[in-house]
Write a protein that holds these residues in place. Sequence first.
Motif, PDB file in Angstrom:
ATOM      1  N   SER A  16       9.571  -4.304 -36.139  1.00  0.00           N
ATOM      2  CA  SER A  16       8.518  -5.015 -35.416  1.00  0.00           C
ATOM      3  C   SER A  16       7.534  -5.672 -36.375  1.00  0.00           C
ATOM      4  CB  SER A  16       7.784  -4.057 -34.484  1.00  0.00           C
ATOM      5  OG  SER A  16       8.651  -3.618 -33.473  1.00  0.00           O
ATOM      6  N   PHE A  19       9.094  -8.867 -37.620  1.00  0.00           N
ATOM      7  CA  PHE A  19       9.107  -9.864 -36.546  1.00  0.00           C
ATOM      8  C   PHE A  19       7.747 -10.555 -36.441  1.00  0.00           C
ATOM      9  CE2 PHE A  19       8.262 -10.916 -32.074  1.00  0.00           C
ATOM     10  CZ  PHE A  19       9.368 -11.684 -31.744  1.00  0.00           C
ATOM     11  N   TYR A  20       6.675  -9.773 -36.362  1.00  0.00           N
ATOM     12  CA  TYR A  20       5.337 -10.351 -36.208  1.00  0.00           C
ATOM     13  C   TYR A  20       4.858 -11.050 -37.480  1.00  0.00           C
ATOM     14  CZ  TYR A  20       4.860  -8.533 -31.550  1.00  0.00           C
ATOM     15  OH  TYR A  20       5.035  -8.315 -30.204  1.00  0.00           O
ATOM     16  N   VAL A  88      16.516 -14.310 -30.673  1.00  0.00           N
ATOM     17  CA  VAL A  88      15.239 -14.145 -29.971  1.00  0.00           C
ATOM     18  C   VAL A  88      15.522 -14.372 -28.488  1.00  0.00           C
ATOM     19  CG1 VAL A  88      12.909 -15.053 -29.674  1.00  0.00           C
ATOM     20  CG2 VAL A  88      13.900 -14.901 -31.966  1.00  0.00           C
ATOM     21  N   ASP A 108       9.487  -9.708 -27.703  1.00  0.00           N
ATOM     22  CA  ASP A 108       9.574  -9.155 -29.047  1.00  0.00           C
ATOM     23  C   ASP A 108      10.753  -8.172 -29.073  1.00  0.00           C
ATOM     24  OD1 ASP A 108       8.740  -6.591 -28.170  1.00  0.00           O
ATOM     25  OD2 ASP A 108       6.966  -6.546 -29.431  1.00  0.00           O
ATOM     26  N   ILE A 114       5.678 -12.244 -25.061  1.00  0.00           N
ATOM     27  CA  ILE A 114       4.787 -13.026 -25.918  1.00  0.00           C
ATOM     28  C   ILE A 114       4.775 -14.454 -25.387  1.00  0.00           C
ATOM     29  CG2 ILE A 114       4.391 -13.965 -28.224  1.00  0.00           C
ATOM     30  CD1 ILE A 114       6.013 -11.564 -29.297  1.00  0.00           C
TER      31      ILE A 114
END
Length: 155
Positions: A16, A19-20, A88, A108, A114
């Motif tokens: 995570s 990813f962010y 994604v 996500d 998101i």
Amino acid sequence: MKLKNILIVVEDIEHSRRFYHDLFGLETVADFDGNMILTEGLVLQERKIWETLIGRPSVRGDGDAELYFEENNLDDFLDKLEAYPEPVRYLNPLMEHHWGQRVIRIYDPNGHVIEVGEAMDFVVKRFYEAGMSLEAIAQKTQFPVEQVAGICGCE
């Protein structure tokens, strides 16, 4: 009182975090072994820690909340999503709301929604630069004419 952070529960904190970082540019502020604070006030917490804290299994929402980011160059962001090394999942592809704001919604890696949308001042300026009148922009965006004029520098 002041809202300090938003915490989301994740299965794999490093996945995570990556990813962010890769898609949204968020950096790690602090890493507390299963709790990670990122810039912009996003906190990641591993599911096992969260479940210990609340004393029961956690259940993910069903699209009842979202993280909202603004990005005025959505075409470049779409390219970034397509180039991301993992698939994604999209909740909805690029769309334009009736008030003129273009947005996209994705999930996500943990199923959190998101939304990425244009800032409304950018939308107002885009309409102005396309030749729309201040009154037409106000009607489309639902902003007062005075606010539209201020955003466009026409006060």
